[in-house]
Scaffold this motif. Structure first.
Motif, PDB file in Angstrom:
ATOM      1  N   PRO A   1      57.045 -16.013  91.557  1.00 30.55           N
ATOM      2  CA  PRO A   1      55.659 -15.532  91.596  1.00 30.55           C
ATOM      3  C   PRO A   1      55.553 -14.007  91.640  1.00 30.55           C
ATOM      4  CG  PRO A   1      56.279 -16.479  93.709  1.00 30.55           C
ATOM      5  CD  PRO A   1      57.407 -16.753  92.766  1.00 30.55           C
ATOM      6  N   TYR A   2      56.626 -13.319  92.000  1.00 26.96           N
ATOM      7  CA  TYR A   2      56.592 -11.859  92.084  1.00 26.96           C
ATOM      8  C   TYR A   2      56.985 -11.185  90.774  1.00 26.96           C
ATOM      9  CZ  TYR A   2      55.473 -10.886  96.940  1.00 26.96           C
ATOM     10  OH  TYR A   2      54.819 -10.724  98.127  1.00 26.96           O
ATOM     11  N   GLU A   3      57.342 -11.971  89.769  1.00 28.27           N
ATOM     12  CA  GLU A   3      57.751 -11.387  88.490  1.00 28.27           C
ATOM     13  C   GLU A   3      56.604 -10.560  87.903  1.00 28.27           C
ATOM     14  OE1 GLU A   3      59.690 -12.832  84.266  1.00 28.27           O
ATOM     15  OE2 GLU A   3      59.494 -14.249  85.919  1.00 28.27           O
ATOM     16  N   GLY A   4      56.879  -9.304  87.633  1.00 28.65           N
ATOM     17  CA  GLY A   4      55.865  -8.411  87.065  1.00 28.65           C
ATOM     18  C   GLY A   4      54.918  -7.799  88.090  1.00 28.65           C
ATOM     19  N   PHE A   5      55.059  -8.184  89.371  1.00 32.60           N
ATOM     20  CA  PHE A   5      54.165  -7.627  90.401  1.00 32.60           C
ATOM     21  C   PHE A   5      54.606  -6.218  90.755  1.00 32.60           C
ATOM     22  CE2 PHE A   5      52.875  -6.804  94.771  1.00 32.60           C
ATOM     23  CZ  PHE A   5      51.525  -7.105  94.706  1.00 32.60           C
TER      24      PHE A   5
ATOM     25  N   ARG B   1      57.943 -11.643  99.730  1.00 32.20           N
ATOM     26  CA  ARG B   1      58.881 -11.694  98.601  1.00 32.20           C
ATOM     27  C   ARG B   1      60.270 -12.125  99.070  1.00 32.20           C
ATOM     28  NH1 ARG B   1      60.383  -6.194  95.687  1.00 32.20           N
ATOM     29  NH2 ARG B   1      61.243  -5.893  97.765  1.00 32.20           N
ATOM     30  N   THR B   2      60.725 -11.597 100.206  1.00 31.31           N
ATOM     31  CA  THR B   2      62.030 -11.970 100.749  1.00 31.31           C
ATOM     32  C   THR B   2      62.079 -13.460 101.055  1.00 31.31           C
ATOM     33  OG1 THR B   2      62.316  -9.772 101.701  1.00 31.31           O
ATOM     34  CG2 THR B   2      63.675 -11.529 102.629  1.00 31.31           C
ATOM     35  N   PHE B   3      61.014 -13.966 101.684  1.00 37.13           N
ATOM     36  CA  PHE B   3      60.946 -15.395 102.006  1.00 37.13           C
ATOM     37  C   PHE B   3      60.983 -16.240 100.734  1.00 37.13           C
ATOM     38  CE2 PHE B   3      58.241 -19.158 102.268  1.00 37.13           C
ATOM     39  CZ  PHE B   3      58.926 -19.899 103.213  1.00 37.13           C
ATOM     40  N   LEU B   4      60.174 -15.864  99.743  1.00 38.47           N
ATOM     41  CA  LEU B   4      60.111 -16.650  98.498  1.00 38.47           C
ATOM     42  C   LEU B   4      61.432 -16.601  97.735  1.00 38.47           C
ATOM     43  CD1 LEU B   4      56.496 -15.768  97.293  1.00 38.47           C
ATOM     44  CD2 LEU B   4      57.295 -17.923  98.272  1.00 38.47           C
ATOM     45  N   ASN B   5      62.094 -15.434  97.739  1.00 44.76           N
ATOM     46  CA  ASN B   5      63.399 -15.344  97.078  1.00 44.76           C
ATOM     47  C   ASN B   5      64.417 -16.248  97.756  1.00 44.76           C
ATOM     48  OD1 ASN B   5      62.714 -13.605  95.001  1.00 44.76           O
ATOM     49  ND2 ASN B   5      63.221 -11.772  96.163  1.00 44.76           N
ATOM     50  N   HIS B   6      64.405 -16.261  99.082  1.00 46.17           N
ATOM     51  CA  HIS B   6      65.308 -17.138  99.829  1.00 46.17           C
ATOM     52  C   HIS B   6      64.997 -18.605  99.510  1.00 46.17           C
ATOM     53  CE1 HIS B   6      67.918 -18.536 103.028  1.00 46.17           C
ATOM     54  NE2 HIS B   6      66.925 -19.298 103.466  1.00 46.17           N
TER      55      HIS B   6
END
Length: 196
Positions: free
Chosen positions: A57-61, A41-46
């Motif tokens: 992609p983490y929305e609602g996870f 999640r940290t990588f994808l947010n960056h």
């Protein structure tokens, strides 16, 4: 799907005969899986911020909860015995002294091995914990007489690492030494351990 993979990787390695550097023999604990998912999640947010992406992609996870077992500790009698027992093995004596000092100070091991003599100020150790550095909270821990004795004992252990309050060693060496020390001294007892 990544979460499901992490939960079942050990079975997939056996089923498809996939060689691994380190054997994956059992199910990962929920806290380990959460750690992998949070890193992703940290990588994808960056990545999203760097590339002005809107899709998340983490929305609602929902992350599972991190369940940790109750920490084990020495009893007062065991700790007193450990401090006073005479150990002939110089290496294990050093491991014992380092362990006792860390118990007296109460540091995370990573912070403990980074402590320098310059962190000692007017009978206290002053430092910024590594896990809470962003909050810049100065922690002051008083030095008990026994702690000062151990620090003085190893003050000139090695010219190369003389600035550190304890002799340098890897965490692996330290942990293996602790296991050997406790086996030598018969410091063991039955415990109830609930695995979640």
């Amino acid at each position: 799907r990544y979460k499901i993979f992490l939960e079942n990787e050990h079975l997939l390695c056996v089923e498809y005969n996939i060689p691994t550097e380190k054997p994956i023999s059992q199910v990962r604990k929920p806290s380990t899986i959460n750690g992998y998912l949070k890193k992703l999640r940290t990588f994808l947010n960056h990545y999203r911020k760097s590339n002005n992406e809107i899709y998340n992609p983490y929305e609602g996870f929902k992350f599972g909860s991190d369940n940790y077992s109750k920490p084990l500790h020495l009893t007062n009698l065991e700790f007193d015995f450990l401090q006073k027992v005479i150990i002939d093995n110089k290496r294990l004596c050093k491991i014992r002294d380092i362990f006792v000092l860390n118990c007296l100070l109460g540091f995370r091991v990573g912070d403990f091995f980074s402590l320098r003599h310059s962190d000692i100020v007017h009978g206290f150790i002053e430092y910024y914990p590594s896990k809470t550095k962003k909050y810049e909270v100065l922690v002051k821990v008083p030095l008990l007489k026994k702690a000062v004795e151990i620090i003085e004992k190893y003050k000139i252990e090695s010219a190369r690492y003389a600035e550190y309050i304890v002799p340098r060693m890897s965490l692996k060496t330290y942990n293996e030494g602790l296991k050997e020390l406790f086996q030598l001294l018969n410091l063991d007892r039955m415990i109830t351990y609930l695995d979640s």
